[in-house]
Design a protein around this motif. Structure first.
Motif, PDB file in Angstrom:
ATOM      1  N   GLU A  23      -4.362  27.681  -6.044  1.00 28.12           N
ATOM      2  CA  GLU A  23      -5.632  26.969  -5.881  1.00 28.12           C
ATOM      3  C   GLU A  23      -6.018  26.782  -4.409  1.00 28.12           C
ATOM      4  OE1 GLU A  23      -5.717  23.185  -7.839  1.00 28.12           O
ATOM      5  OE2 GLU A  23      -5.307  24.047  -9.801  1.00 28.12           O
ATOM      6  N   ARG A  24      -5.096  27.006  -3.496  1.00 26.04           N
ATOM      7  CA  ARG A  24      -5.317  26.644  -2.094  1.00 26.04           C
ATOM      8  C   ARG A  24      -6.469  27.405  -1.444  1.00 26.04           C
ATOM      9  NH1 ARG A  24       1.027  25.945  -0.211  1.00 26.04           N
ATOM     10  NH2 ARG A  24       1.418  24.173  -1.602  1.00 26.04           N
ATOM     11  N   HIS A  25      -6.369  28.727  -1.359  1.00 26.11           N
ATOM     12  CA  HIS A  25      -7.410  29.492  -0.677  1.00 26.11           C
ATOM     13  C   HIS A  25      -8.754  29.406  -1.401  1.00 26.11           C
ATOM     14  CE1 HIS A  25      -4.906  32.075   2.297  1.00 26.11           C
ATOM     15  NE2 HIS A  25      -4.456  30.842   2.222  1.00 26.11           N
ATOM     16  N   PRO A  26      -8.793  29.486  -2.748  1.00 29.21           N
ATOM     17  CA  PRO A  26     -10.098  29.325  -3.413  1.00 29.21           C
ATOM     18  C   PRO A  26     -10.751  27.972  -3.120  1.00 29.21           C
ATOM     19  CG  PRO A  26      -8.541  30.314  -4.927  1.00 29.21           C
ATOM     20  CD  PRO A  26      -7.758  29.898  -3.705  1.00 29.21           C
ATOM     21  N   GLN A  27      -9.978  26.906  -3.076  1.00 34.00           N
ATOM     22  CA  GLN A  27     -10.559  25.600  -2.775  1.00 34.00           C
ATOM     23  C   GLN A  27     -11.039  25.539  -1.331  1.00 34.00           C
ATOM     24  OE1 GLN A  27      -8.614  22.146  -4.289  1.00 34.00           O
ATOM     25  NE2 GLN A  27      -9.679  20.769  -2.919  1.00 34.00           N
ATOM     26  N   ILE A  28     -10.254  26.080  -0.404  1.00 34.82           N
ATOM     27  CA  ILE A  28     -10.644  26.080   1.003  1.00 34.82           C
ATOM     28  C   ILE A  28     -11.930  26.876   1.194  1.00 34.82           C
ATOM     29  CG2 ILE A  28     -10.018  26.939   3.296  1.00 34.82           C
ATOM     30  CD1 ILE A  28      -7.062  26.205   2.493  1.00 34.82           C
ATOM     31  N   PHE A  29     -11.989  28.093   0.661  1.00 35.71           N
ATOM     32  CA  PHE A  29     -13.173  28.919   0.850  1.00 35.71           C
ATOM     33  C   PHE A  29     -14.381  28.337   0.123  1.00 35.71           C
ATOM     34  CE2 PHE A  29     -10.291  31.917   2.678  1.00 35.71           C
ATOM     35  CZ  PHE A  29     -11.077  32.599   3.593  1.00 35.71           C
ATOM     36  N   GLY A  30     -14.171  27.733  -1.039  1.00 34.71           N
ATOM     37  CA  GLY A  30     -15.272  27.064  -1.724  1.00 34.71           C
ATOM     38  C   GLY A  30     -15.850  25.941  -0.886  1.00 34.71           C
ATOM     39  N   THR A  31     -14.980  25.196  -0.224  1.00 38.27           N
ATOM     40  CA  THR A  31     -15.436  24.111   0.647  1.00 38.27           C
ATOM     41  C   THR A  31     -16.127  24.660   1.880  1.00 38.27           C
ATOM     42  OG1 THR A  31     -13.656  22.675  -0.142  1.00 38.27           O
ATOM     43  CG2 THR A  31     -14.699  22.075   1.951  1.00 38.27           C
ATOM     44  N   LEU A  32     -15.571  25.696   2.488  1.00 39.16           N
ATOM     45  CA  LEU A  32     -16.180  26.286   3.678  1.00 39.16           C
ATOM     46  C   LEU A  32     -17.602  26.775   3.405  1.00 39.16           C
ATOM     47  CD1 LEU A  32     -13.157  28.261   5.152  1.00 39.16           C
ATOM     48  CD2 LEU A  32     -14.220  26.194   6.097  1.00 39.16           C
ATOM     49  N   HIS A  33     -17.833  27.326   2.219  1.00 43.08           N
ATOM     50  CA  HIS A  33     -19.165  27.827   1.877  1.00 43.08           C
ATOM     51  C   HIS A  33     -20.193  26.699   1.776  1.00 43.08           C
ATOM     52  CE1 HIS A  33     -18.062  31.976   1.501  1.00 43.08           C
ATOM     53  NE2 HIS A  33     -17.170  31.725   0.573  1.00 43.08           N
ATOM     54  N   THR A  34     -19.740  25.462   1.591  1.00 45.32           N
ATOM     55  CA  THR A  34     -20.673  24.333   1.486  1.00 45.32           C
ATOM     56  C   THR A  34     -20.993  23.699   2.835  1.00 45.32           C
ATOM     57  OG1 THR A  34     -18.991  22.609   1.174  1.00 45.32           O
ATOM     58  CG2 THR A  34     -19.742  23.797  -0.811  1.00 45.32           C
ATOM     59  N   LEU A  35     -20.239  24.054   3.867  1.00 47.37           N
ATOM     60  CA  LEU A  35     -20.456  23.441   5.176  1.00 47.37           C
ATOM     61  C   LEU A  35     -21.724  23.985   5.833  1.00 47.37           C
ATOM     62  CD1 LEU A  35     -16.883  23.472   6.776  1.00 47.37           C
ATOM     63  CD2 LEU A  35     -18.015  21.598   5.575  1.00 47.37           C
ATOM     64  N   THR A  36     -22.455  23.099   6.482  1.00 42.22           N
ATOM     65  CA  THR A  36     -23.604  23.503   7.287  1.00 42.22           C
ATOM     66  C   THR A  36     -23.139  23.606   8.739  1.00 42.22           C
ATOM     67  OG1 THR A  36     -24.269  21.186   7.511  1.00 42.22           O
ATOM     68  CG2 THR A  36     -25.298  22.468   5.723  1.00 42.22           C
ATOM     69  N   PRO A  37     -23.886  24.313   9.587  1.00 41.26           N
ATOM     70  CA  PRO A  37     -23.461  24.471  10.981  1.00 41.26           C
ATOM     71  C   PRO A  37     -23.148  23.134  11.650  1.00 41.26           C
ATOM     72  CG  PRO A  37     -25.244  25.970  10.514  1.00 41.26           C
ATOM     73  CD  PRO A  37     -25.105  25.073   9.305  1.00 41.26           C
ATOM     74  N   GLY A  38     -22.011  23.099  12.341  1.00 36.81           N
ATOM     75  CA  GLY A  38     -21.559  21.895  13.026  1.00 36.81           C
ATOM     76  C   GLY A  38     -20.632  21.033  12.193  1.00 36.81           C
ATOM     77  N   LYS A  39     -20.584  21.272  10.878  1.00 33.94           N
ATOM     78  CA  LYS A  39     -19.706  20.478  10.019  1.00 33.94           C
ATOM     79  C   LYS A  39     -18.282  21.022  10.103  1.00 33.94           C
ATOM     80  CE  LYS A  39     -22.710  17.601   8.453  1.00 33.94           C
ATOM     81  NZ  LYS A  39     -22.647  16.197   8.763  1.00 33.94           N
TER      82      LYS A  39
END
Length: 94
Positions: A23-39
């Motif tokens: 679950e680690r990389h899928p959760q990390i990449f899922g979260t990264l895709h939600t970040l806006t610039p500067g977050k």
């Protein structure tokens, strides 16, 4: 209870030590895709996250910065900051 406005100081954190490995990389990449610039996303791990860094640089080059906050030997902490607002697709720019 008050609703505070969103600030750039809000940091998302994932402690992968409590997640099953699959679950680690899928959760990390899922979260990264939600970040806006500067977050920012902080990741805490019990092992060197270098493979994640390589995967991130390969899949989404130039979209994120990577900074170690702590480098073992028992705990690694990384700060990943969203730099670019462009498409996160894997097709790249031509």
């Amino acid at each position: 209870m008050t609703d505070a406005p969103s600030t750039q100081s809000e940091i998302t954190h994932i402690d992968v030590r409590v997640l099953p490995p699959f679950e680690r990389h899928p959760q990390i990449f899922g979260t990264l895709h939600t970040l806006t610039p500067g977050k920012v996303l902080h990741i805490t791990s019990d092992h060197e996250p270098r493979p994640l860094q390589y995967q991130l640089e390969t899949a989404l080059p130039g979209k994120f910065s990577w900074e170690y906050l702590e480098q073992g030997p028992e705990v690694w902490r990384v700060e990943i900051t969203r730099l670019d607002a462009g498409c996160d697709c894997c097709c790249g720019s031509h």
